[in-house]
Motif scaffolding. Structure first.
Motif, short mmCIF file in Angstrom:
data_model
loop_
_atom_site.label_atom_id
_atom_site.label_comp_id
_atom_site.label_asym_id
_atom_site.label_seq_id
_atom_site.Cartn_x
_atom_site.Cartn_y
_atom_site.Cartn_z
N PRO A 172 0.83 -1.20 0.00
CA PRO A 172 0.00 0.00 0.00
C PRO A 172 0.86 1.25 0.00
N SER A 300 -13.09 5.94 -5.22
CA SER A 300 -13.67 5.27 -6.37
C SER A 300 -13.40 3.78 -6.34
N SER A 301 -12.45 3.33 -5.48
CA SER A 301 -12.16 1.90 -5.44
C SER A 301 -12.84 1.18 -4.27
N LYS A 302 -13.60 1.90 -3.46
CA LYS A 302 -14.25 1.25 -2.31
C LYS A 302 -15.75 1.46 -2.36
N GLN A 303 -16.48 0.43 -1.92
CA GLN A 303 -17.92 0.58 -1.87
C GLN A 303 -18.31 1.42 -0.66
N HIS A 377 -15.09 -12.48 9.01
CA HIS A 377 -14.84 -11.71 7.79
C HIS A 377 -15.94 -11.95 6.78
N GLY A 378 -16.35 -13.21 6.66
CA GLY A 378 -17.44 -13.53 5.74
C GLY A 378 -18.70 -12.74 6.10
N LEU A 381 -18.44 -9.16 5.03
CA LEU A 381 -18.67 -8.98 3.59
C LEU A 381 -20.15 -8.95 3.27
N PHE A 382 -20.89 -9.87 3.86
CA PHE A 382 -22.34 -9.90 3.61
C PHE A 382 -23.02 -8.65 4.14
N LYS A 385 -22.31 -5.86 1.85
CA LYS A 385 -23.05 -5.99 0.60
C LYS A 385 -24.52 -5.61 0.82
N ASP A 496 -10.01 -8.34 13.25
CA ASP A 496 -10.56 -8.21 11.89
C ASP A 496 -10.93 -6.75 11.62
N GLN A 499 -7.76 -4.49 11.43
CA GLN A 499 -7.03 -4.57 10.16
C GLN A 499 -7.66 -3.65 9.13
N PHE A 502 -6.89 0.01 10.16
CA PHE A 502 -5.50 0.37 9.85
C PHE A 502 -5.28 0.56 8.36
N GLU A 503 -6.03 -0.21 7.58
CA GLU A 503 -5.89 -0.06 6.12
C GLU A 503 -6.22 1.37 5.72
N ASP A 506 -3.55 3.80 7.30
CA ASP A 506 -2.22 3.70 6.70
C ASP A 506 -2.19 4.16 5.24
N LYS B 137 -15.09 -6.33 -4.51
CA LYS B 137 -14.95 -5.90 -5.90
C LYS B 137 -14.18 -6.93 -6.72
N PRO B 174 -15.34 -18.58 3.18
CA PRO B 174 -15.62 -17.37 3.96
C PRO B 174 -15.52 -16.08 3.15
#
Lengths: 791, 177
Positions: A172, A300-303, A377-378, A381-382, A385, A496, A499, A502-503, A506, B137, B174
């Motif tokens: 990054p 523009s790269s993140k939802q 993490h799964g 994501l849901f 979404k 989780d 992280q 921090f993304e 950072d 994505k 996952p």
């Protein structure tokens, strides 16, 4: 088995145009004289498109392509790279005199270096996309050498390649070492730093919790052991009255201890409640502040759903773990240790059996952590979404209704919701399996202890009171152990979230300000664009060697087809992106050397995308100048032809707009955004399709207002409707990222080139639908018949 | 209703929306000495053409758009299978180069660190590694196939999720949705 090179670039020197010495030696051994090599580049495919290490280089005589293998020897421990052995299998060459310009082509997942060899188009190399930037540089350096005989390394201003210093993998921006190579303990250490400012409060919480735990640990000693052994068993044969007195003292002591415990708990919870909102506030502020620093590209790269989740949910997850979790872990661990010590003192044999169960709990915790982390993490994501889908659905309601797609949309939502439910269920079932298994272990242990302890009591090695209090202690172990087993899950949720936080924290903004950035005392508004090149993705140029000069106070109109690069020019002038090569100068100073706040304050950008923030219309107009008076707000609204429609709204300038506010039409929103820019009073005004959403009359009104504002400021107007550019001093016609025509309106019409062609098409289109718009006639334009004849 | 509006509405029928496809009778392909794909269309020679899939995921050999190098459309092929075998081979070669996408056969490990997902996989017998950011994505699932796009834009395909071993599937699950 050969470890095949991964797609990401391995660390090498090819980006600087040289090869490592071991590779040069291997190439020499294979018959290539490497003494005069001018530029080198490493690839990962052969020309047939199969994975293979490949190397490309050129000297004054020719261009050479070698294929072979690079074997990386790694240390057994931690896989540290020791040395690379190169084997060169084939070398082919093309004389430099036979080659003309090189170029790269980008495909879906690969790229190709192409050249002209004696007039024939040939493929010189193929590579994966990770290598595209290096091959693109190779082609540029080669082409410059062919033209000038000199080697020019790529422009230092060019986009830096973000590669890890240790492994050469993707990294990054702003980080020297990629996340994979960074230490595992880093997440925990960094998380603790979040709470650096709250050490005294956390210490107070901890102190009271420890005190409370110590009190709790000693209660069975008094309540159970003393009751049974000293009172109920009556070992000294004391009279009943004395026993009752002793019982009263005992009950009183238990009551006092419990009351003390309650007071300690209340104090601890009071301190926790005061610290709690402040920590959450701080974490959210840190994430939000980090997000504000980032460049347009990040967004523009993140939802949107994913970003919102980061600010709200992730901050809470971290907070709960550290404010509730960490002290509880310490307390519960201390309780376990304290209980075990007391149990060892009471009966070391039984205690050995109890401690044997500890590794079992440890293993359960370890596997639980691994299992839960992926599941969390799964779920994230849901959840993201689902949030994005709801936001998508709300924003698209008009379209959904227009196409009567409510049921389908509901179906789409239900599908994701069902998947989310299944993921939640899976996690809940996993939790429901792990926690009872720890409980079951404790129950079995209790039964064993009770059995063995009973034998000791019968044999007289232990009193009944001691056994009973021992069993009570064993029961007391159950709750902290359950808690600790659940902590694996808690920590994994927190890690989780951390992280992801921090993304954001950072991520380095791609647009940064130089340390000694220049500020203007009095900006004139001269814009000079030199040999500008820009691409959003490597080998997909959007702007190609574009040069342009705009004098202070001049109005430049930019026209061109959709996707020609007009908006990109505006973005580059406002430095929302940085040029790949070439420069944009304002008053002779490169925009990259300017103070960002100064630059943006002096550039007013009315873009195609209009965004109104939640607030009143007056707040939105005042956005660039919060201290603007109401006089200024009304004047700006009048200049933007917004005043009339605003006054027709019931709350006029105090009408709430933005999400959940008053609905405004596209043209109305656009006019507010123009007023916002007018109040900013910028020296450079960029109107990017600013009047596209308006009817002709409103457009004319705004143009008349803008014409007045034009005085003393440089204006760049981008438009499809050519009639809107009649007042421009100069027009530039852009096609595929470069200027194809430039000059005043009348000159361009007379020149009968690209501008004239587009102008005729628009006029004919208007005639075809029965609209003869006189305004579209250029000043002093020849009559239609003459134009047609000339054509 | 305005008569002209009625007319234009009536003129939009499925027939008027049909697309013209090129047939092997008027279109043939050849390989240039430089290794590129050339085409002859209605007697005219195009020394270098580009094939683009309209439906790259679901119908990779149908609805192929043929353009020149400046991406100006020349014609559309409805189905590559309509062409003779040798021509199909040329079409497939060009498509496989342009849409290169290694097929992942097993997943060895997926490690996550600070929003980066490090994939160690096997492509046939070759172990490979790549990094994915922003899973939502960059992992795209269709009915039975999964496309993974790494940070550089390289694509990896899991052509049949049912074919990879259970261990690999469990590691990947996952991250799918």
């Amino acid at each position: 088995m050969k470890q095949h090179p991964p797609f990401p670039d391995r660390p090498g020197k090819e980006e600087k145009g040289t090869f490592p010495p071991a590779l040069l030696a291997a190439l020499n051994a294979a018959g290539l004289n490497t003494d005069g090599l001018l530029w080198c580049c490493s690839g990962d495919m052969n020309n047939d498109g199969a994975f293979q290490d490949a190397w490309l280089c050129f000297d004054a005589q020719g261009l050479y392509t070698a294929c072979g293998s690079a074997k990386v020897d790694r240390a057994k421990r931690r896989g540290k790279k020791l040395e690379t052995t190169y084997t060169v299998e084939t070398i082919s060459s093309v004389p430099l005199t036979d080659l003309s310009e090189l170029s790269t082509e980008r495909y879906v997942s690969t790229g190709r270096l192409i050249g002209e060899e004696n007039g024939l188009t040939v493929s010189l190399a193929r590579f994966t996309l990770g290598k595209l930037a290096a091959f693109d540089t190779f082609a540029r350096v080669f082409n410059t050498y062919r033209e000038t005989g000199e080697i020019h390394p790529p422009d230092a201003h060019g986009k830096p390649e973000h590669r890890c210093r240790k492994c050469g993998g993707p990294c990054p921006p702003g980080m020297e070492v990629c996340p994979k190579c960074s230490k595992n303990s880093a997440t925990a250490v960094r998380l603790f730093r979040f709470f650096g400012g709250y050490v005294p409060q956390i210490a107070v919480i901890l102190f009271f919790m420890l005190l409370s735990a110590a009190v709790t640990v000693f209660i069975p000693q008094i309540s159970t052991r003393s009751l049974f052994d000293n009172i109920l068993a009556n070992p000294d044969g004391a009279p009943a009255a004395e026993l009752l007195k002793a019982l009263g003292v005992l009950v009183g002591s238990i009551f006092g201890i419990r009351a003390l415990n309650t007071v300690l708990t209340v104090i601890q919870q009071y301190v926790t409640a005061t610290v709690m909102p402040q920590v959450t506030y701080d974490i959210k502020v840190k994430i939000f502040a980090a997000m504000q620093r980032l460049s347009v590209n990040f967004y523009s790269s993140k939802q949107t759903g994913s970003l919102m989740e980061r600010i709200i949910q992730d901050a809470n997850n971290i907070y709960w773990f550290f404010i509730e979790g960490v002290p509880s872990i310490i307390i519960e661990s201390a309780t376990v240790v304290g209980i075990l010590i007391i149990m060892f003192v009471m009966n070391w044999r039984l205690s050995l059996i109890v401690t044997a169960a500890v590794p079992l709990i440890g293993l359960t915790l370890y596997f639980g952590d691994k299992l839960f982390r992926g599941m969390h993490h799964g779920n994230f994501l849901f959840r993201s979404k689902l949030s994005s889908m709801v936001s998508d659905n709300i924003n698209g309601q008009r379209v959904i209704k227009a196409f009567a797609k409510e049921d389908e949309e509901f179906g789409r939502f239900s599908d994701v919701n069902e998947k989310y439910r299944r993921a939640e269920l899976k996690l809940a079932l996993a939790e429901a399996t792990l926690i009872p298994s720890v409980e079951a272990a404790v129950i079995i242990l209790s039964a064993v202890i009770l059995g063995m302890g009973g034998v000791y009591v019968v044999q007289g090695k232990m009193t009944a009171g001691t056994l009973l209090s021992y069993v009570v202690y064993l029961e007391m172990l159950r709750q902290p152990m359950e808690f600790l087993s659940w902590c694996a899950n808690w920590w994994s949720r927190c890690a989780d979230s951390a992280q992801r936080v921090f993304e954001v924290c950072d991520a380095e903004p791609e647009i940064t300000e130089k340390e000694n950035a220049v500020t203007f005392e009095n900006l004139r508004g001269e814009i000079e664009i030199n040999e500008l090149e820009f691409e959003y993705e490597p080998a997909r140029p959007v702007i190609k060697k574009l040069s342009l000069h705009i004098n202070p106070g001049q109005m430049l109109g930019i026209v061109g087809k959709t996707g020609a690069g007009k908006t990109t020019i505006a973005n580059l002038i406002a430095r929302l992106y940085d040029a790949k090569e070439g420069s944009v100068k304002i008053d002779g100073v490169d925009v990259r050397d300017l103070k960002l706040s100064e630059l943006r304050r002096n550039i007013g950008l009315v873009s195609q995308d209009i965004y109104l923030f939640i607030g009143t219309i007056a707040d939105n107009i005042r956005y660039a100048k919060p201290d603007a008076s109401m006089d200024e707000v009304i004047a700006a609204a009048k200049a933007a032809s917004a005043h009339d429609f605003i006054m027709k709204l019931p709350d006029a300038y105090e009408t709430r707009v933005g999400a959940g506010g008053q609905k405004l039409s596209g043209g109305e929103r656009q006019r507010i955004s123009i007023a916002r820019t007018i109040i900013q009073n910028p020296k450079i005004l960029i109107l990017d399709e600013a009047t596209a959403a308006m009817d002709t009359e409103t457009e004319r009104n705004i143009q008349n207002s803008l014409a007045k504002l034009k005085n003393g400021r440089t204006t760049i107007a981008i438009a499809h409707r050519l009639s809107t550019l009649r007042d421009a001093d100069e027009l530039a016609v852009i096609s595929e990222g470069t200027i194809v025509e430039q000059g005043p309106f009348r000159d361009l019409i007379e020149r009968k080139g690209e501008f004239y062609r587009q102008y005729k098409i628009q006029q004919e289109a208007l005639k075809a639908v029965g609209i003869a718009d006189d305004s579209d006639a250029p000043p002093d334009a020849p009559p239609d018949g003459e134009e047609d004849d000339a054509k | 209703m305005n008569p002209s509006t009625q007319l234009s509405a009536a003129s939009i029928t499925p027939e008027t929306l049909s697309t013209e496809y090129v047939s092997p009778a008027v279109c043939s392909f050849y390989e240039t000495p430089g290794g590129f794909l050339g085409m002859r269309l209605n007697g005219e020679d195009y020394p270098r053409v580009v094939l683009t899939r309209a439906l790259p995921l679901s119908l990779p050999e149908s609805y192929l758009c043929i353009t020149d190098v400046d991406r100006k459309e020349l014609c559309i092929i409805e189905n590559a299978a309509d062409f003779p075998e040798d021509q199909q081979a040329l079409i497939r070669k060009e498509l496989s180069q342009r849409y290169f996408c290694p097929d992942v056969t097993a997943i060895i490990a997926i490690k996550e660190k600070m929003g980066h997902f490090y994939f160690d996989v096997k492509v046939g017998d070759y172990p490979m590694s790549f990094t994915i950011r922003d899973l939502a994505k960059n992992i795209r699932c269709t009915d039975d196939q999964i496309i993974l796009t790494d940070v550089d834009g390289n694509r990896f395909l899991i052509s049949d999720i049912g074919r990879i071993d259970k261990k690999s599937r469990r590691k990947l699950e996952p991250y799918l949705y």
